[in-house]
Design an enzyme around this catalytic site. Structure first.
Site, short mmCIF file in Angstrom:
data_model
loop_
_atom_site.label_atom_id
_atom_site.label_comp_id
_atom_site.label_asym_id
_atom_site.label_seq_id
_atom_site.Cartn_x
_atom_site.Cartn_y
_atom_site.Cartn_z
N HIS A 154 0.75 -1.28 0.03
CA HIS A 154 -0.09 0.15 0.03
C HIS A 154 0.83 1.35 -0.07
CE1 HIS A 154 -3.99 -1.64 0.93
NE2 HIS A 154 -3.38 -2.61 1.00
N ASP A 363 3.70 9.75 -0.61
CA ASP A 363 2.61 8.94 -0.22
C ASP A 363 2.20 7.86 -1.32
OD1 ASP A 363 0.37 8.06 1.36
OD2 ASP A 363 -0.35 10.50 1.50
O1 F6P Z 1 -0.59 3.74 4.25
C1 F6P Z 1 -0.49 2.40 5.01
C2 F6P Z 1 -1.24 2.00 6.24
O2 F6P Z 1 -1.08 0.77 6.70
C3 F6P Z 1 -2.65 2.44 5.84
O3 F6P Z 1 -3.22 1.14 5.16
C4 F6P Z 1 -3.30 2.58 6.99
O4 F6P Z 1 -4.38 3.62 6.71
C5 F6P Z 1 -2.37 3.33 7.94
O5 F6P Z 1 -0.95 3.01 7.21
C6 F6P Z 1 -2.68 2.68 9.33
O6 F6P Z 1 -1.43 2.92 10.00
P1 F6P Z 1 -1.25 2.18 11.51
O7 F6P Z 1 -2.09 0.84 11.37
O8 F6P Z 1 -0.13 2.14 11.83
O9 F6P Z 1 -2.42 2.83 12.36
#
Ligand code: F6P
Length: 457
Positions: A154, A363
């Protein structure tokens, strides 16, 4: 039809009301084929990792695993978020690497495989998500799992030289060769991955999407830009503007224009530079003094990671400094809010904003940019100012594309967006909305799963 098994660090359980667009899309995928979602339970426990919990929703199973405090620290707070995350977001200066936390990350991935393997059937399709679980596929293969397996990253993949600076990179990224299909957000990510495999991974880049791993195993890598529930967001935002919290925000602005930004509080999002660009705008284009309010919604994230604590302090200070410098008794240029809002409130905010300010330094995609566009009023759409370093800039080419490091250009783009005539706003918005209608979240997951199902690409 083969059963789908999704694996990700966080699992959106059926009773969770605030599941985002990705969770809804993956749930829909599970419903089409019947399936299982496996991941971390969200619980840190004193006991050893590995206790499983199961929730059923009709035919669907959600199986989650507890992690010990020690494993969670090494795997998530440290290796995933202090080694991999900064490196993958082009910030080698912030990488904090230790062999112990890397070993903890591998240990947790191996445990995911140990607990998941007995739940798998021969003809399942396994879809693993994101940087927390890169080596999972290899651990599953070592346990004799031969079914089709895909992986989707992602976040961005940086240039091979940066990846190669991470100790143990060859073993870690070589593990991607255990999947049948590796998905990235953009074509550039795929190109950089192919270069990495060739230059540092001791593998080969073959014709088309094909690659060969160091051990000769052939697999494919292709880009699948993630998207949003375009129609759903459009409908939600139209209803959202009637919500009382959205009306209250409107009333608080008077006749001032609103520029809105919504980001997890993360250094990759470029918040300090964005705040400085707003300050620069007020210097270069003083006609906006008293006429524009910038609302930054930034829910705290990964609060036990020191770099995030530092950023939070920096932003609090910078907001005070900028507001202190420019504010009037009846106006402050920056409103900075460290909490989360429900999705329908956010889409209502997007619709009433004149400008969406999305300027990350890096990003993978940035779904806020896409949601901002989908949420606009077709007859009076706002303008999107978008960083060229967000994956979304490849598709939303009618946004005002900026270099977030060039504060003057960001300030000028905000000025241009605020002055843009209605006809031009409609033309730009329509083009972007057409793109989002053609490529929505359902199209994204179908194209990945179709490619994974087809043996020769
Ligand atoms: O951008 C990567 C990601 O894993 C997203 O899919 C998600 O919104 C975000 O990071 C969430 O981060 P965390 O699980 O560390 O709160």
């Amino acid at each position: 039809m083969s059963r789908l098994v999704i694996v990700s660090n966080r699992v959106a359980l059926p009773q969770e009301s605030r599941a985002g667009g990705l969770a809804v899309a993956l749930n829909a995928a599970l419903r089409e084929s019947g399936g299982l979602w496996f991941g971390w339970s969200g619980k840190r426990v004193r006991e050893p990792s590995g206790t499983l919990h199961e929730v059923r929703d009709g035919e669907l199973r959600f199986v989650t695993m507890d992690l010990s405090n020690e494993d969670h620290d090494a795997y998530y707070s440290n290796f995933a978020n202090r080694s991999l995350w900064p490196m993958l977001h082009f910030r080698p200066d912030l990488v904090d690497y230790t062999r112990e936390t890397h070993a903890g990350y591998q240990r947790v991935n191996a445990l995911f495989a140990e607990r998941l393997a007995p739940l798998l059937r021969e003809d399942d399709t396994v879809w693993v998500h994101d940087y927390h679980l890169i080596p999972l596929g290899r651990y599953l293969r070592e346990r004799g799992i031969g079914c089709r397996m895909g992986f989707f990253l992602h976040v961005p993949l940086p240039s091979p030289d940066l990846v190669s600076a991470l100790p143990g990179h060859r073993d870690l990224f070589g593990a991607l060769g255990a999947y049948d299909l590796v998905g990235f957000q953009t074509r550039r990510d795929v190109e950089r991955f192919r270069d990495y495999v060739r230059l540092f991974g001791e593998g080969r880049a073959l014709d088309g999407d094909w690659l060969a791993n160091v051990d000769g195993r052939r697999f494919r890598a292709r880009h699948f830009p993630i998207s949003i529930d375009t129609a759903g967001i459009a409908a939600q935002s139209a209803a959202g503007v009637r919500r009382s919290s959205v009306k209250r925000l409107r009333a608080s602005l008077g006749d001032r224009a609103l520029a809105i930004s919504v980001d997890r509080l993360d250094y990759s999002k470029g918040l300090p530079d964005r705040f400085r660009a707003v300050s620069r705008l007020l210097e270069r284009h003083p006609q906006h003094r008293g006429r524009l309010t910038c609302l930054q919604i930034a829910p705290a994230s990964r609060s036990d990671v020191p770099e995030y604590q530092t950023l939070r302090r920096e932003l609090a200070e910078l907001t005070g400094h900028i507001n202190g410098r420019h504010a009037e008794p009846d106006w402050t240029p920056l409103r900075y809010v460290n909490r989360n809002f429900s999705h329908d409130v956010l889409t209502g905010y997007y619709r009433m904003a004149r400008l969406g300010l999305v300027t990350p330094l890096r990003d993978g995609m940035n779904l806020v940019a896409k949601e901002f566009v989908a949420a606009q009023d077709p007859e009076d759409p706002g303008v999107l100012v978008l960083s060229r370093f967000a994956g979304a800039a490849n598709e939303l080419t009618e946004a005002l594309i900026v270099n977030p490091y060039d504060l003057d250009s960001v300030a000028d783009a905000i000025d241009a967006g605020l002055g843009m005539p209605l006809a031009e706003r409609i033309r730009r918005w329509r083009t972007m909305m057409d793109t989002l209608e053609r490529h929505d979240i359902t199209g994204w997951r179908r194209s990945f799963l179709d490619a994974l199902a087809s043996p020769d690409g």
